[in-house]
Design a protein around this motif. Structure first.
Motif, mmCIF file in Angstrom:
data_model
loop_
_atom_site.group_PDB
_atom_site.id
_atom_site.type_symbol
_atom_site.label_atom_id
_atom_site.label_comp_id
_atom_site.label_asym_id
_atom_site.label_seq_id
_atom_site.Cartn_x
_atom_site.Cartn_y
_atom_site.Cartn_z
ATOM 1 N N HIS A 28 -1.578 5.088 0.820
ATOM 2 C CA HIS A 28 -0.971 4.151 1.772
ATOM 3 C C HIS A 28 -1.871 3.784 2.940
ATOM 4 O O HIS A 28 -1.411 3.151 3.898
ATOM 5 C CB HIS A 28 0.337 4.744 2.323
ATOM 6 N N ALA A 60 3.438 -2.222 9.894
ATOM 7 C CA ALA A 60 3.060 -0.952 9.252
ATOM 8 C C ALA A 60 2.983 0.054 10.407
ATOM 9 O O ALA A 60 1.917 0.474 10.812
ATOM 10 C CB ALA A 60 1.731 -1.091 8.525
ATOM 11 N N ASP A 104 7.885 0.527 7.995
ATOM 12 C CA ASP A 104 6.912 1.395 7.317
ATOM 13 C C ASP A 104 7.451 1.750 5.943
ATOM 14 O O ASP A 104 8.661 1.850 5.735
ATOM 15 C CB ASP A 104 6.580 2.661 8.112
ATOM 16 N N ILE A 105 6.503 1.938 5.010
ATOM 17 C CA ILE A 105 6.858 2.177 3.620
ATOM 18 C C ILE A 105 7.218 3.648 3.376
ATOM 19 O O ILE A 105 7.838 3.970 2.367
ATOM 20 C CB ILE A 105 5.689 1.723 2.715
ATOM 21 N N ASP A 153 8.886 -2.371 2.738
ATOM 22 C CA ASP A 153 7.539 -2.740 2.285
ATOM 23 C C ASP A 153 7.211 -4.103 2.897
ATOM 24 O O ASP A 153 7.866 -5.105 2.585
ATOM 25 C CB ASP A 153 7.543 -2.806 0.751
ATOM 26 N N THR A 156 6.258 -6.794 0.003
ATOM 27 C CA THR A 156 7.324 -7.406 -0.815
ATOM 28 C C THR A 156 8.437 -7.965 0.084
ATOM 29 O O THR A 156 9.287 -8.707 -0.382
ATOM 30 C CB THR A 156 7.958 -6.368 -1.762
ATOM 31 N N VAL A 160 12.924 -0.232 1.051
ATOM 32 C CA VAL A 160 12.538 0.727 0.017
ATOM 33 C C VAL A 160 13.745 1.625 -0.223
ATOM 34 O O VAL A 160 14.554 1.827 0.670
ATOM 35 C CB VAL A 160 11.329 1.564 0.500
#
Ligand code: SAM
Length: 229
Positions: A28, A60, A104-105, A153, A156, A160
């Motif tokens: 990541h 992010a 954040d992912i 994300d 996309t 998530v």
């Protein structure tokens, strides 16, 4: 009006470990920005970081190294201006918190980011108002952080988890002092429309601006009751 510069001391924004594991760096690109760089970068937009309602999105956000530092600056201003009046302080502190957005992912980063932002608020609030602090205000801050700091994300533009959904941001606008208007906007639509029309979102130059349509609007709510609405 002369600009009011609050004293800046690193508090909970200082988390100097910059990586968690090699795997996470590989998967990541997870390398957090050090405090010194955060400060230097935010100094480039100093005026905006001191404007209580000025909105920031970090797509992010990691554990929130930037967002916590911005909140510290905003709340420094809130304390200087409203630190002697609890209601005014609460209104403006909630407004400052509501202006910060992150994605954040990684789920643990999102949880840490929310918690750190909450702690920035909590430390100042408790030290200023001690026994008269209220859980209504804490709940409002926590509720807004749950909405604004999103496990998602940024590529996309979806959340998530088990059932990814389009990322939706809540806009919080103060109305008549203590009321808050919430309007939700789909992140993907905001980006698509702004790009398609090639129009700015804001302009002081009299040109046409892009005015996005909300996906949902909520009734006006007292800012301390926002979590109950
Ligand atoms: C280089 S770190 C920076 C974190 C933070 N912005 C900072 O400066 O301390 C990158 C962050 O992006 C997150 N990330 C990676 N891919 C992402 C994606 N597609 N959407 C959202 N977050 C992502 C990682 O989990 C990590 O926390």
């Amino acid at each position: 009006m002369p600009s009011q510069k609050p004293a800046r001391e690193p508090t909970v924004a200082s988390q100097e470990r910059q990586t968690v594991s090699r795997q996470r760096v590989a998967d990541h690109g997870e390398v957090y920005t050090a405090q010194r760089e955060v400060t230097a970068m935010l100094d480039l937009v100093d005026q905006e970081t001191m404007r209580i309602e000025s909105r920031f999105l970090e797509p992010a956000c990691g554990k929130g190294n930037f967002l916590t530092a911005i909140l510290e600056r905003k709340l420094g201003v809130v304390q200087l201006r409203y630190g002697k009046n609890q209601l005014e302080y609460e209104r403006n502190a909630v407004l400052g918190v509501s202006s910060l957005y992150g994605i954040d992912i990684l789920e643990d980063n999102v949880a840490t980011c929310r918690e750190r932002l909450f702690e920035v608020f909590e430390q100042q609030y408790t030290s200023l108002f001690k026994a008269t602090t209220t859980d209504d205000c804490r709940n409002a801050v926590r509720y807004i952080l749950e909405r604004n700091i999103i496990w998602g994300d940024a590529l996309t533009l979806k959340t998530v988890g088990e059932t990814p959904q389009p990322i939706v941001f809540a806009e919080w606008s103060p109305v008549n002092g203590s009321m808050l208007k919430r309007r939700d906007f789909t992140f993907g639509e905001l980006l698509d429309q702004a790009e398609m029309r090639e129009m700015p979102l804001f302009s002081d130059l009299g040109e046409d601006v892009f005015i996005p349509k909300p996906a949902k609007e909520y009734p006006l709510t007292h800012f301390l009751k926002v979590a109950d609405a």
